[in-house]
Design an enzyme around this catalytic site. Sequence first.
Site, mmCIF file in Angstrom:
data_model
loop_
_atom_site.group_PDB
_atom_site.id
_atom_site.type_symbol
_atom_site.label_atom_id
_atom_site.label_comp_id
_atom_site.label_asym_id
_atom_site.label_seq_id
_atom_site.Cartn_x
_atom_site.Cartn_y
_atom_site.Cartn_z
ATOM 1 C CB CYS A 191 1.480 -8.171 8.895
ATOM 2 S SG CYS A 191 1.243 -7.504 7.228
ATOM 3 C CG HIS A 246 1.704 -4.890 4.365
ATOM 4 N ND1 HIS A 246 1.401 -4.416 5.620
ATOM 5 C CD2 HIS A 246 2.378 -3.901 3.735
ATOM 6 C CE1 HIS A 246 1.892 -3.198 5.745
ATOM 7 N NE2 HIS A 246 2.495 -2.853 4.619
ATOM 8 C CG ASN A 291 -9.341 7.171 8.788
ATOM 9 O OD1 ASN A 291 -10.183 7.994 8.423
ATOM 10 N ND2 ASN A 291 -9.356 6.624 9.986
ATOM 11 N N GLY A 302 -5.835 10.979 9.506
ATOM 12 C CA GLY A 302 -5.395 10.418 10.785
ATOM 13 C C GLY A 302 -5.077 8.936 10.710
ATOM 14 C CG HIS A 346 -2.334 -4.173 6.909
ATOM 15 N ND1 HIS A 346 -1.535 -5.299 6.955
ATOM 16 C CD2 HIS A 346 -3.523 -4.594 6.384
ATOM 17 C CE1 HIS A 346 -2.197 -6.342 6.470
ATOM 18 N NE2 HIS A 346 -3.419 -5.944 6.117
ATOM 19 C CG HIS A 378 -7.466 -0.116 9.008
ATOM 20 N ND1 HIS A 378 -6.178 0.299 8.734
ATOM 21 C CD2 HIS A 378 -8.029 0.869 9.749
ATOM 22 C CE1 HIS A 378 -5.966 1.466 9.304
ATOM 23 N NE2 HIS A 378 -7.074 1.850 9.915
HETATM 24 P P1 AMP Z 1 -6.735 4.348 11.740
HETATM 25 O O1 AMP Z 1 -6.658 5.610 12.546
HETATM 26 O O2 AMP Z 1 -7.806 4.402 10.673
HETATM 27 O O3 AMP Z 1 -5.392 3.926 11.187
HETATM 28 O O4 AMP Z 1 -7.232 3.230 12.725
HETATM 29 C C1 AMP Z 1 -6.401 2.332 13.372
HETATM 30 C C2 AMP Z 1 -7.255 1.604 14.375
HETATM 31 O O5 AMP Z 1 -6.570 0.443 14.806
HETATM 32 C C3 AMP Z 1 -7.571 2.416 15.625
HETATM 33 O O6 AMP Z 1 -8.997 2.543 15.744
HETATM 34 C C4 AMP Z 1 -6.971 1.575 16.762
HETATM 35 O O7 AMP Z 1 -7.748 1.583 17.929
HETATM 36 C C5 AMP Z 1 -6.910 0.199 16.147
HETATM 37 N N1 AMP Z 1 -5.875 -0.681 16.676
HETATM 38 C C6 AMP Z 1 -4.561 -0.422 16.831
HETATM 39 N N2 AMP Z 1 -3.921 -1.496 17.334
HETATM 40 C C7 AMP Z 1 -4.858 -2.469 17.470
HETATM 41 C C8 AMP Z 1 -4.823 -3.829 17.941
HETATM 42 N N3 AMP Z 1 -3.692 -4.410 18.359
HETATM 43 N N4 AMP Z 1 -5.986 -4.524 17.971
HETATM 44 C C9 AMP Z 1 -7.131 -3.963 17.549
HETATM 45 N N5 AMP Z 1 -7.219 -2.698 17.082
HETATM 46 C C10 AMP Z 1 -6.110 -1.958 17.054
HETATM 47 ZN ZN ZN Z 2 0.527 -5.313 7.232
#
Ligand code: AMP
Ligand code: ZN
Length: 115
Positions: free
Chosen positions: A7, A46, A87, A93, A98, A100
């Site tokens: 967010c 969100h 995921n 994991g 949020h 993605h």
């Molecule tokens: P997940 O494990 O599917 O929740 O993936 C979360 C992803 O977010 C990971 O691949 C992180 O490297 C990425 N991530 C976390 N913080 C940031 C950020 N500030 N900017 C870009 N990617 C991020």
């Molecule tokens: Zn969010």
Amino acid sequence: MEDCIFCKIVNGDIPSEKVYEDNNVVAFKDINPAAPIHILVIPKKHIATLLEVKEEDSYLISEIFKAINTIAKKLNIDKDGFRVIANCGKNSGQEVMHIHFHVLAGKELGDKIVG
Ligand code: AMP
Ligand code: ZN
């Protein structure tokens, strides 16, 4: 959501390398890339996990995949291909609560799911 890192990216409160944005969707480079091209595509709204996508928000999933189509062409990964991963929950994991969609590309990803 106040303390949600994605967010904050949507709001511009923390920086990101955006590659795409429209009214409903933002896409930006993953900070810890698992492939030469690693983009995260998120709804601006969100929603914590895929299990919490309500009927009235289901159009956002379609908007996300339309955005992925546009991004694939923009980043020239449409011809060679890419992988999309989402995921959900502990065993996957999922770290950021949020929703993605990871878009991985830029090399042959092999037959391992995570590349
Ligand atoms: P997940 O494990 O599917 O929740 O993936 C979360 C992803 O977010 C990971 O691949 C992180 O490297 C990425 N991530 C976390 N913080 C940031 C950020 N500030 N900017 C870009 N990617 C991020
Ligand atoms: Zn969010």
